[in-house]
Scaffold this active site. Structure first.
Site, PDB file in Angstrom:
ATOM      1  N   GLU A 172     -36.333 -74.699  51.953  1.00  0.00           N
ATOM      2  CA  GLU A 172     -37.789 -74.784  51.827  1.00  0.00           C
ATOM      3  C   GLU A 172     -38.471 -73.889  52.849  1.00  0.00           C
ATOM      4  OE1 GLU A 172     -41.124 -76.385  49.867  1.00  0.00           O
ATOM      5  OE2 GLU A 172     -39.006 -76.737  49.472  1.00  0.00           O
ATOM      6  N   ASP A 173     -39.433 -73.095  52.381  1.00  0.00           N
ATOM      7  CA  ASP A 173     -40.320 -72.349  53.269  1.00  0.00           C
ATOM      8  C   ASP A 173     -39.562 -71.466  54.255  1.00  0.00           C
ATOM      9  OD1 ASP A 173     -42.337 -73.578  51.910  1.00  0.00           O
ATOM     10  OD2 ASP A 173     -42.873 -74.985  53.478  1.00  0.00           O
ATOM     11  N   LYS A 225     -42.329 -83.163  51.318  1.00  0.00           N
ATOM     12  CA  LYS A 225     -41.355 -82.816  50.291  1.00  0.00           C
ATOM     13  C   LYS A 225     -40.388 -83.972  50.066  1.00  0.00           C
ATOM     14  CE  LYS A 225     -40.142 -79.168  47.811  1.00  0.00           C
ATOM     15  NZ  LYS A 225     -41.039 -78.148  47.255  1.00  0.00           N
ATOM     16  N   ALA A 283     -43.490 -59.592  45.046  1.00  0.00           N
ATOM     17  CA  ALA A 283     -42.049 -59.366  44.935  1.00  0.00           C
ATOM     18  C   ALA A 283     -41.298 -60.133  46.013  1.00  0.00           C
ATOM     19  CB  ALA A 283     -41.740 -57.863  45.036  1.00  0.00           C
ATOM     20  N   ASN A 296     -44.583 -77.249  41.784  1.00  0.00           N
ATOM     21  CA  ASN A 296     -43.126 -77.381  41.875  1.00  0.00           C
ATOM     22  C   ASN A 296     -42.638 -78.820  41.743  1.00  0.00           C
ATOM     23  OD1 ASN A 296     -43.379 -74.696  42.454  1.00  0.00           O
ATOM     24  ND2 ASN A 296     -42.083 -74.729  44.262  1.00  0.00           N
ATOM     25  N   ALA A 332     -40.052 -64.281  47.282  1.00  0.00           N
ATOM     26  CA  ALA A 332     -39.119 -65.270  46.742  1.00  0.00           C
ATOM     27  C   ALA A 332     -39.520 -65.722  45.348  1.00  0.00           C
ATOM     28  CB  ALA A 332     -39.043 -66.463  47.692  1.00  0.00           C
ATOM     29  N   ASP A 366     -38.875 -72.672  46.667  1.00  0.00           N
ATOM     30  CA  ASP A 366     -39.938 -71.667  46.588  1.00  0.00           C
ATOM     31  C   ASP A 366     -39.611 -70.618  45.529  1.00  0.00           C
ATOM     32  OD1 ASP A 366     -41.262 -72.890  48.742  1.00  0.00           O
ATOM     33  OD2 ASP A 366     -40.024 -71.806  50.162  1.00  0.00           O
ATOM     34  N   TYR A 374     -21.058-103.223  59.713  1.00  0.00           N
ATOM     35  CA  TYR A 374     -20.510-102.416  60.812  1.00  0.00           C
ATOM     36  C   TYR A 374     -19.088-102.901  61.074  1.00  0.00           C
ATOM     37  CZ  TYR A 374     -20.887 -99.256  64.767  1.00  0.00           C
ATOM     38  OH  TYR A 374     -20.697 -98.208  65.631  1.00  0.00           O
ATOM     39  N   ASN A 376     -52.557 -69.906  46.587  1.00  0.00           N
ATOM     40  CA  ASN A 376     -53.313 -71.012  47.159  1.00  0.00           C
ATOM     41  C   ASN A 376     -53.808 -70.642  48.551  1.00  0.00           C
ATOM     42  OD1 ASN A 376     -53.739 -73.409  45.645  1.00  0.00           O
ATOM     43  ND2 ASN A 376     -51.534 -73.776  45.607  1.00  0.00           N
TER      44      ASN A 376
END
Length: 407
Positions: free
Chosen positions: A153-154, A111, A212, A334, A214, A179, A56, A304
């Site tokens: 994500e998501d 993740k 159809a 993934n 992502a 995704d 620091y 899933n």
């Protein structure tokens, strides 16, 4: 120790609520998640005043001044070049849907630890309290100086397409919607090996994608890039084709580069004579439609927790069956892709993740098990230690070849 005081874990049996679910019953999932699944850890010691003065003030000021004069030094003297922001708005979480940012955090933490475990990449979960496209983009742009990459994500479709595109246009670091592209890379890798196992090339296959959103759109794009014979994408109303007047902008684009056979009608109609089924939609495909697929068909039913075609049914007709589940062979997971893709991109400080880098990742992933193929083994296990190094090296090489590497 300080972290334990602030947010104590219950990994053992100490404490009355150790491992308890909200209803008071013991549940190993709640036991594992108590206190969160990750923490920040220092890489340098702070044992005395000399350490403190270097880590620091005043020592840190020298480094700050150097970076101010030469901004590129931030990659050498901070964690930027090895850390990813895992960003969500909580609108499309696993199979749970729009559950909000707070409820998405366990997934984002998961993740982040997968990035570290399988790719050696540090990651920080960031759940945003907005679903507005412009606000998400502006927020991520303002956070970007702290990170070497962004993993979206998501985030629900169709907003995810615009968010990724606009962020990549504005940032000079990799932006990757897992995704979409993680699923696409692993699917292509498995399909390459499944075709090889059945003595065919991708160019000889006609595929039908159910979904159809992502993942479906990204899979269609990468299959076309890889040279598949033909692919038709289906939504709830049937084949996405140019003669439909109800298509969104994204689906209209998809219709323009898919379906060379000009199929129309339902998913079941499209499956008649098809070589490949790829499911990323949920729902159930009737067995009679599966029975009409071509000989030695390849079925990737990846919804899933319930595959569109149950493996017991799929195995009656297909030469290779894959799902998204870990309790069946050939899991399209993934985690086989995104850690190595980011590791490779960040290793060479790539400014983006290109289509060529994704194709290279798929080829490298397929090659890991290319010499040991079986009907139950067209894709490696996530725990195969060959995976991440192979994908990392392939992506780094592709980034250099495509001119997006900066070292």
């Amino acid at each position: 120790m300080a972290a334990e005081i602030v947010n104590p874990r219950s990994d053992g049996n100490s404490g009355a609520d150790a491992g308890s679910a909200p209803d008071g019953a013991f549940d190993p999932a709640f036991a594992l998640h108590r206190g969160g699944k990750m923490a920040i850890q220092a890489t340098v010691p702070v044992r005395n005043k000399d350490d403190l003065s270097l880590a620091y003030t005043p020592g840190v000021a020298k480094v700050c001044s150097a970076i101010a004069e030469q901004p590129e030094l931030v990659h050498d003297y901070t964690w930027k070049s090895q850390v990813v922001a895992v960003v969500t708005d909580g609108t499309a979480v696993l199979g749970l849907g729009d559950i909000g940012p707070e409820a998405s955090l366990p997934v984002m933490e998961g993740k982040a630890i997968l990035f570290k475990q399988f790719g050696g990449v540090d990651a920080v979960p960031i759940a945003l309290g907005t679903t507005d496209t412009d606000e998400i983009i502006e927020t991520v742009v303002r956070m970007a100086p702290s990170f070497g990459g962004v993993n979206l994500e998501d985030i629900s479709a169709p907003r995810c397409f615009e968010i990724e595109r606009r962020l990549q246009e504005r940032l000079d670091i990799p932006v990757f919607h897992d995704d979409q592209h993680g699923t696409a890379v692993v699917t292509l890798a498995a399909l390459r090996n499944a075709a090889k196992l059945t003595d065919r090339s991708l160019g000889q296959l006609r595929a039908v994608i159910s979904g159809a959103g992502a993942a479906g759109v990204a899979i269609a794009k990468i299959l076309i890039e890889a040279g598949i014979g033909d692919v038709a994408v289906c939504d709830r109303k049937g084949v996405v084709s140019t003669d439909r007047g109800d298509l969104t902008d994204v689906k209209r684009e998809v219709a323009g580069f898919t379906n060379k056979g000009r199929l129309t009608g339902s998913l079941e109609d499209a499956l008649d004579g098809a070589d490949v089924f790829i499911g990323v939609s949920g729902g159930t495909v009737p067995e009679e439609a599966v029975a009409k697929m071509a000989k030695d068909s390849l079925i990737f039913a990846m919804a899933n927790p319930t595959p569109e075609i149950h493996p017991d049914i799929a195995h009656k007709y297909a030469a290779v069956v894959a799902t998204g589940r870990s309790d069946f062979p050939n899991q399209i997971n993934n985690v086989l892709a995104f850690p190595g893709i980011f590791a490779g991109a960040m290793q060479v400080r790539a400014s983006q993740i290109t289509e060529g880098m994704k194709l290279a990742a798929a080829e490298a992933l397929a090659a890991v098990v290319a010499d040991e193929l079986s009907a139950d083994g067209v894709i490696p296990s996530p725990f195969d230690e060959r995976v991440a190094p192979a994908v990392t090296a392939a992506v780094a090489a592709a980034a250099r070849a495509e001119g997006v590497a900066r070292r």
